[in-house]
Design a protein around this motif. Structure first.
Motif, PDB file in Angstrom:
ATOM      1  N   MET A 119      81.142  38.447  50.489  1.00 32.21           N
ATOM      2  CA  MET A 119      81.458  38.875  51.958  1.00 32.21           C
ATOM      3  C   MET A 119      83.084  39.339  51.944  1.00 32.21           C
ATOM      4  SD  MET A 119      81.566  37.045  55.664  1.00 32.21           S
ATOM      5  CE  MET A 119      82.795  35.758  54.989  1.00 32.21           C
ATOM      6  N   GLN A 120      84.001  38.901  51.076  1.00 31.11           N
ATOM      7  CA  GLN A 120      85.391  39.455  51.065  1.00 31.11           C
ATOM      8  C   GLN A 120      85.513  40.796  50.494  1.00 31.11           C
ATOM      9  OE1 GLN A 120      86.649  35.666  48.788  1.00 31.11           O
ATOM     10  NE2 GLN A 120      88.015  35.310  50.612  1.00 31.11           N
ATOM     11  N   ASN A 173      84.241  43.293  53.110  1.00 30.12           N
ATOM     12  CA  ASN A 173      85.336  43.247  53.995  1.00 30.12           C
ATOM     13  C   ASN A 173      86.469  44.335  53.739  1.00 30.12           C
ATOM     14  OD1 ASN A 173      83.768  42.005  56.112  1.00 30.12           O
ATOM     15  ND2 ASN A 173      84.915  40.180  55.661  1.00 30.12           N
ATOM     16  N   GLY A 181      87.408  47.394  55.349  1.00 34.61           N
ATOM     17  CA  GLY A 181      88.678  47.484  56.007  1.00 34.61           C
ATOM     18  C   GLY A 181      89.667  48.780  55.639  1.00 34.61           C
ATOM     19  N   TYR A 190      86.684  39.176  44.394  1.00 37.19           N
ATOM     20  CA  TYR A 190      86.332  39.606  45.758  1.00 37.19           C
ATOM     21  C   TYR A 190      84.916  40.597  45.320  1.00 37.19           C
ATOM     22  CZ  TYR A 190      90.120  38.302  48.583  1.00 37.19           C
ATOM     23  OH  TYR A 190      91.224  37.471  49.158  1.00 37.19           O
ATOM     24  N   ILE A 246      79.515  47.448  59.480  1.00 39.20           N
ATOM     25  CA  ILE A 246      80.225  46.170  59.768  1.00 39.20           C
ATOM     26  C   ILE A 246      79.515  45.151  60.213  1.00 39.20           C
ATOM     27  CG2 ILE A 246      82.205  45.139  61.010  1.00 39.20           C
ATOM     28  CD1 ILE A 246      83.438  47.848  61.343  1.00 39.20           C
ATOM     29  N   ALA A 302      78.747  41.593  57.394  1.00 37.09           N
ATOM     30  CA  ALA A 302      79.843  40.637  58.098  1.00 37.09           C
ATOM     31  C   ALA A 302      79.376  39.193  57.641  1.00 37.09           C
ATOM     32  CB  ALA A 302      79.799  40.827  59.616  1.00 37.09           C
TER      33      ALA A 302
END
Length: 376
Positions: free
Chosen positions: A146-147, A150, A154, A208, A346, A350
């Motif tokens: 998930m990191q 994101n 982002g 990540y 998103i 998530a």
């Protein structure tokens, strides 16, 4: 004496495996030598179909070969560098394709915008939907880091907003074309954010972008032997060479459709997007079916990020050098589709887990995008 048969066998196998390179080079030579004769009959529907199909197939086949060798490199140098090579190679093809169409034909200020939008829709809806749907067909859920997702989103969300949404509400002195200072600011922001992301991806936060469930498993840290890497690197560039020339030839029938047959201006962008997205789509779907969703996530989110972060500055530079103004801001239904796609993406990534329903939702959005093309 025993080494000679082995080397001959290896050379013969390599020639069979890379025979499409001969097709690409032969096609490039034919269009270089007989360019005017080949394009003089574009008004003939049959000849136009044959010529367009021929060029499209060879360019797509070369792009697929680029992806194949990028995948071989990815297996040897591991993530995230393998996916990075893949996305940068495909983005380079995209920049060359858009540049060829922009420079060759009459000015089409919306080509870069339409291509960017089509790539985002094809990848974030079509590719993501198909990958999640097929990957979840045999298993209830799939997991990814998930990191990493994101981190991708982002950067994708602000870049997409600044590049494709903000220009709609802040037109320049020439209408929809952004002014030179705004182009400079947008280019600096895009390159700066993408460079910062690469520093994160290749530096302190490499974990990540790997499967978190395997983070504590023993890893083979052996460095790949140079002999196993350089042939694929050389062949990758060898296939990209014909693409540079042939995509410029493909621009002529595309221009003919738009300028003479009055096809929708988005047609050129969709063709370019299909050439760019198809090779990566195949790799992403294969990885998802093999239950390696992390690789799929790295491919499709990395592709969207590199497309926006690198293509937009490149198109702005070409626009200034050749005097072809560009229109970046989306309008009407396209703007709504972009915002909806980013919001759904998103939500999808998530939790770090995906399932069949999410794939179905993304495919429905892709179908809506395709229908809207014919309604405009």
């Amino acid at each position: 004496m025993s080494d000679r048969p082995v080397s001959r066998t290896g050379a013969a196998a390599l020639m069979r495996e890379e025979r499409f390179l001969g097709v690409s080079l032969a096609t490039s030579w034919i269009f270089l030598a007989f360019q005017e004769q080949l394009f003089s009959r574009l008004s003939d529907p049959f000849w136009f179909t044959v010529l367009f199909g021929w060029l499209f197939a060879v360019v797509l086949g070369s792009a697929l070969s680029v992806v194949r060798h990028a995948d071989h490199l990815a297996e040897r140098i591991k993530e995230p560098f393998g996916t990075l090579i893949l996305t940068l190679a495909i983005t380079s093809i995209e920049v060359m394709a858009i540049s060829a169409v922009m420079i060759h034909g009459e000015n089409n200020p919306t080509l870069a915008r339409d291509t960017l939008f089509a790539v985002v829709m094809i990848i974030l809806n079509g590719m993501v939907g198909l990958s999640l749907l097929l990957g979840a067909w045999r298993r209830p859920e799939q997991q990814h880091n998930m990191q990493g997702a994101n981190a991708y989103l982002g950067v994708i969300v602000p870049l997409a907003t600044l590049s494709l949404v903000m220009p709609t509400f802040l037109p320049g002195p020439d209408g929809q074309h952004p002014s030179a200072p705004r182009q400079l600011i947008l280019g600096i922001i895009s390159v700066g954010l993408y460079a910062t992301f690469l520093f994160l991806q290749a530096g302190r936060h490499q974990d990540y972008f790997t499967d978190g469930s395997n983070r504590h498993e023993p890893r083979d840290e052996a460095t790949p032997h140079a002999a196993a890497v350089w042939p694929h690197a050389l062949l990758l560039f060898a296939y990209m060479g014909p693409v540079v020339f042939l995509v410029e030839q493909l621009a002529r029938p595309i221009d003919y459709i738009i300028e003479t047959l009055h096809a929708p201006t988005a047609f050129g962008g969709v063709v370019m997007a299909v050439l760019v997205a198809t090779p990566e789509a195949i790799s992403a779907v294969r990885a998802s079916i093999a239950n390696n969703l992390q690789r799929s996530v790295n491919i499709f989110l990395g592709s969207v990020l590199s497309t926006i972060g690198l293509t937009v500055p490149a198109m702005l530079v070409i626009s200034r050098l050749y005097g072809h103004p560009v229109t970046l801001g989306l309008e009407h239904g396209d703007l709504v589709m972009l915002v909806l796609t980013l919001a759904v993406s998103i939500i999808t990534f998530a939790s770090g887990r995906t399932h069949l329903m999410q794939g179905a939702v993304h495919l429905v959005l892709f179908l809506a995008y395709v229908l809207l093309i014919f309604q405009q």
